[in-house]
Design a protein around this motif. Sequence first.
Motif, PDB file in Angstrom:
ATOM      1  N   LEU A 232       3.092 -59.429  11.137  1.00  0.00           N
ATOM      2  CA  LEU A 232       3.569 -59.267   9.763  1.00  0.00           C
ATOM      3  C   LEU A 232       3.378 -57.851   9.229  1.00  0.00           C
ATOM      4  N   PHE A 233       2.195 -57.278   9.492  1.00  0.00           N
ATOM      5  CA  PHE A 233       1.807 -56.061   8.768  1.00  0.00           C
ATOM      6  C   PHE A 233       1.557 -54.874   9.696  1.00  0.00           C
ATOM      7  N   TRP A 234       2.256 -54.831  10.814  1.00  0.00           N
ATOM      8  CA  TRP A 234       2.002 -53.767  11.786  1.00  0.00           C
ATOM      9  C   TRP A 234       2.389 -52.386  11.251  1.00  0.00           C
ATOM     10  N   GLU A 235       3.271 -52.325  10.256  1.00  0.00           N
ATOM     11  CA  GLU A 235       3.666 -51.036   9.689  1.00  0.00           C
ATOM     12  C   GLU A 235       2.821 -50.661   8.471  1.00  0.00           C
ATOM     13  N   GLU A 236       1.935 -51.556   8.035  1.00  0.00           N
ATOM     14  CA  GLU A 236       1.113 -51.320   6.852  1.00  0.00           C
ATOM     15  C   GLU A 236      -0.252 -50.754   7.253  1.00  0.00           C
ATOM     16  N   THR A 237      -0.863 -50.015   6.349  1.00  0.00           N
ATOM     17  CA  THR A 237      -2.227 -49.548   6.544  1.00  0.00           C
ATOM     18  C   THR A 237      -3.159 -50.539   5.869  1.00  0.00           C
ATOM     19  N   ILE A 238      -3.794 -51.363   6.690  1.00  0.00           N
ATOM     20  CA  ILE A 238      -4.681 -52.392   6.152  1.00  0.00           C
ATOM     21  C   ILE A 238      -6.063 -52.240   6.770  1.00  0.00           C
ATOM     22  N   ARG A 239      -7.041 -52.780   6.057  1.00  0.00           N
ATOM     23  CA  ARG A 239      -8.425 -52.763   6.528  1.00  0.00           C
ATOM     24  C   ARG A 239      -8.889 -54.207   6.656  1.00  0.00           C
ATOM     25  N   VAL A 240      -9.379 -54.569   7.823  1.00  0.00           N
ATOM     26  CA  VAL A 240      -9.827 -55.948   8.049  1.00  0.00           C
ATOM     27  C   VAL A 240     -11.352 -56.006   8.020  1.00  0.00           C
ATOM     28  N   PHE A 241     -11.867 -57.176   7.663  1.00  0.00           N
ATOM     29  CA  PHE A 241     -13.308 -57.392   7.576  1.00  0.00           C
ATOM     30  C   PHE A 241     -13.758 -58.328   8.695  1.00  0.00           C
ATOM     31  N   ASP A 242     -15.056 -58.462   8.837  1.00  0.00           N
ATOM     32  CA  ASP A 242     -15.571 -59.370   9.847  1.00  0.00           C
ATOM     33  C   ASP A 242     -15.069 -60.787   9.556  1.00  0.00           C
ATOM     34  N   PRO A 243     -14.624 -61.502  10.581  1.00  0.00           N
ATOM     35  CA  PRO A 243     -14.093 -62.852  10.346  1.00  0.00           C
ATOM     36  C   PRO A 243     -15.184 -63.826   9.911  1.00  0.00           C
ATOM     37  N   LEU A 244     -14.774 -64.807   9.116  1.00  0.00           N
ATOM     38  CA  LEU A 244     -15.648 -65.904   8.707  1.00  0.00           C
ATOM     39  C   LEU A 244     -15.220 -67.168   9.442  1.00  0.00           C
ATOM     40  N   HIS A 245     -16.114 -68.158   9.488  1.00  0.00           N
ATOM     41  CA  HIS A 245     -15.837 -69.341  10.297  1.00  0.00           C
ATOM     42  C   HIS A 245     -16.014 -70.623   9.489  1.00  0.00           C
ATOM     43  N   PRO A 246     -14.913 -71.242   9.071  1.00  0.00           N
ATOM     44  CA  PRO A 246     -14.999 -72.537   8.389  1.00  0.00           C
ATOM     45  C   PRO A 246     -15.555 -73.610   9.331  1.00  0.00           C
ATOM     46  N   GLU A 247     -16.161 -74.648   8.738  1.00  0.00           N
ATOM     47  CA  GLU A 247     -16.650 -75.768   9.532  1.00  0.00           C
ATOM     48  C   GLU A 247     -16.651 -77.030   8.681  1.00  0.00           C
ATOM     49  N   PHE A 248     -16.643 -78.182   9.360  1.00  0.00           N
ATOM     50  CA  PHE A 248     -16.736 -79.451   8.657  1.00  0.00           C
ATOM     51  C   PHE A 248     -18.186 -79.714   8.277  1.00  0.00           C
ATOM     52  N   HIS A 249     -18.381 -80.199   7.046  1.00  0.00           N
ATOM     53  CA  HIS A 249     -19.729 -80.573   6.605  1.00  0.00           C
ATOM     54  C   HIS A 249     -19.589 -81.519   5.428  1.00  0.00           C
ATOM     55  N   CYS A 250     -20.281 -82.665   5.496  1.00  0.00           N
ATOM     56  CA  CYS A 250     -20.269 -83.603   4.383  1.00  0.00           C
ATOM     57  C   CYS A 250     -21.606 -83.552   3.672  1.00  0.00           C
ATOM     58  N   THR A 251     -21.571 -83.532   2.362  1.00  0.00           N
ATOM     59  CA  THR A 251     -22.788 -83.391   1.552  1.00  0.00           C
ATOM     60  C   THR A 251     -23.301 -84.728   1.021  1.00  0.00           C
ATOM     61  N   CYS A 252     -22.763 -85.838   1.516  1.00  0.00           N
ATOM     62  CA  CYS A 252     -23.212 -87.133   1.005  1.00  0.00           C
ATOM     63  C   CYS A 252     -24.666 -87.383   1.405  1.00  0.00           C
ATOM     64  N   THR A 253     -25.411 -88.057   0.530  1.00  0.00           N
ATOM     65  CA  THR A 253     -26.792 -88.462   0.793  1.00  0.00           C
ATOM     66  C   THR A 253     -27.023 -89.827   0.159  1.00  0.00           C
ATOM     67  N   ARG A 254     -28.069 -90.506   0.611  1.00  0.00           N
ATOM     68  CA  ARG A 254     -28.423 -91.785   0.007  1.00  0.00           C
ATOM     69  C   ARG A 254     -28.781 -91.606  -1.479  1.00  0.00           C
ATOM     70  N   GLU A 255     -29.418 -90.491  -1.792  1.00  0.00           N
ATOM     71  CA  GLU A 255     -29.789 -90.237  -3.180  1.00  0.00           C
ATOM     72  C   GLU A 255     -28.564 -90.139  -4.078  1.00  0.00           C
ATOM     73  N   LYS A 256     -27.517 -89.440  -3.612  1.00  0.00           N
ATOM     74  CA  LYS A 256     -26.301 -89.309  -4.417  1.00  0.00           C
ATOM     75  C   LYS A 256     -25.628 -90.656  -4.626  1.00  0.00           C
ATOM     76  N   VAL A 257     -25.618 -91.498  -3.581  1.00  0.00           N
ATOM     77  CA  VAL A 257     -25.027 -92.826  -3.723  1.00  0.00           C
ATOM     78  C   VAL A 257     -25.845 -93.657  -4.701  1.00  0.00           C
ATOM     79  N   GLY A 258     -27.172 -93.571  -4.604  1.00  0.00           N
ATOM     80  CA  GLY A 258     -28.031 -94.277  -5.546  1.00  0.00           C
ATOM     81  C   GLY A 258     -27.812 -93.827  -6.974  1.00  0.00           C
ATOM     82  N   ASN A 259     -27.651 -92.528  -7.180  1.00  0.00           N
ATOM     83  CA  ASN A 259     -27.394 -92.012  -8.529  1.00  0.00           C
ATOM     84  C   ASN A 259     -26.050 -92.505  -9.066  1.00  0.00           C
TER      85      ASN A 259
END
Length: 318
Positions: A232-259
């Motif tokens: 897409l941008f081979w003719e543009e002057t761009i600066r890239v940063f270190d890549p980040l890595h998404p991941e799956f994670h669920c935050t459910c807990t017994r305490e949250k269900v109890g609340n």
Amino acid sequence: MTTDTSKDILQKFIFDNAAVRGELIEVSNAWREIQSRHDYPKAVRNMLGEMVAAAALLSANLKFNGSIIMQIHGDGPVKLLVVECDAGLRLRATAKLGDGVQIADDATPVQLLNQNGRGRFVITLDPQDKVPGQQPYQGVVPLDGEDMATIIENYMLRSEQMDTKLWLAADENVARGLLLQKLPRNSSIEGQVEQASEEEDLETWTRATMLGQTLKREEMLGTDIQTLLKRLFWEETIRVFDPLHPEFHCTCTREKVGNMLKMLGKPEVDEALAELGRLDINCDFCGKHYGFDAVDCAQLFASGLSADAVAQASSVKH
């Protein structure tokens, strides 16, 4: 065992000396992990995958330690789509359909979510470390757009007053997306020393979005993001940063269900117990099971104990 994140990448970049930034995302392992808990119709799966990519793209620019929660409340066969992503790009997602609905593979977002024009799009910004009395910020707008990318673009323009362009695509294997944003003049841009003139900013923005418009769904699904960036941008002057890595994670807990049970109130919980004998609750996101019998519920309401404390007490009951 180390999880392979080579196919779960978010790549930030900026255009040199212009108030324009971009991000490309590819979610593969985490997207398949989300799908492994559910069996959604093809059209619903693809919409949810596009939301997963979009939520991570927006979350990568959060200026606080917290989560972005993206919800669509539909008035068609699909009643709810939810994606949550925190500042560490940890993702979870779920969908709720109407009872007994049949959904065609080529059904559109309007057909699924906004049949009668009453669909709503909600973004919640939820800080993790709230100060006393602080409430999450929530923006609610009508569904406005023929596809997921347009719906989110219109939200960003209406609620955030920020020019944003999105291109999204998802199938059973991968969710990918491109985000471009034209930032306000004199805004601080990471890694940038100088800014161009307002006219040069506009020229860069116009050129970048025109290049983005050349993207087709098939190309996005079949091409890794590093190749897309160069293509897409081979003719543009761009600066890239270190890549980040998404991941799956669920935050459910017994305490949250109890609340959650405590929020329902003792009369409603007692009525459900009388009918069912015990409450068996599965997390909508990850499927994890939480069970509460009559003694567990009585302890929740009588002692003020947290659900975790009730679980420990329950483990030693005779």
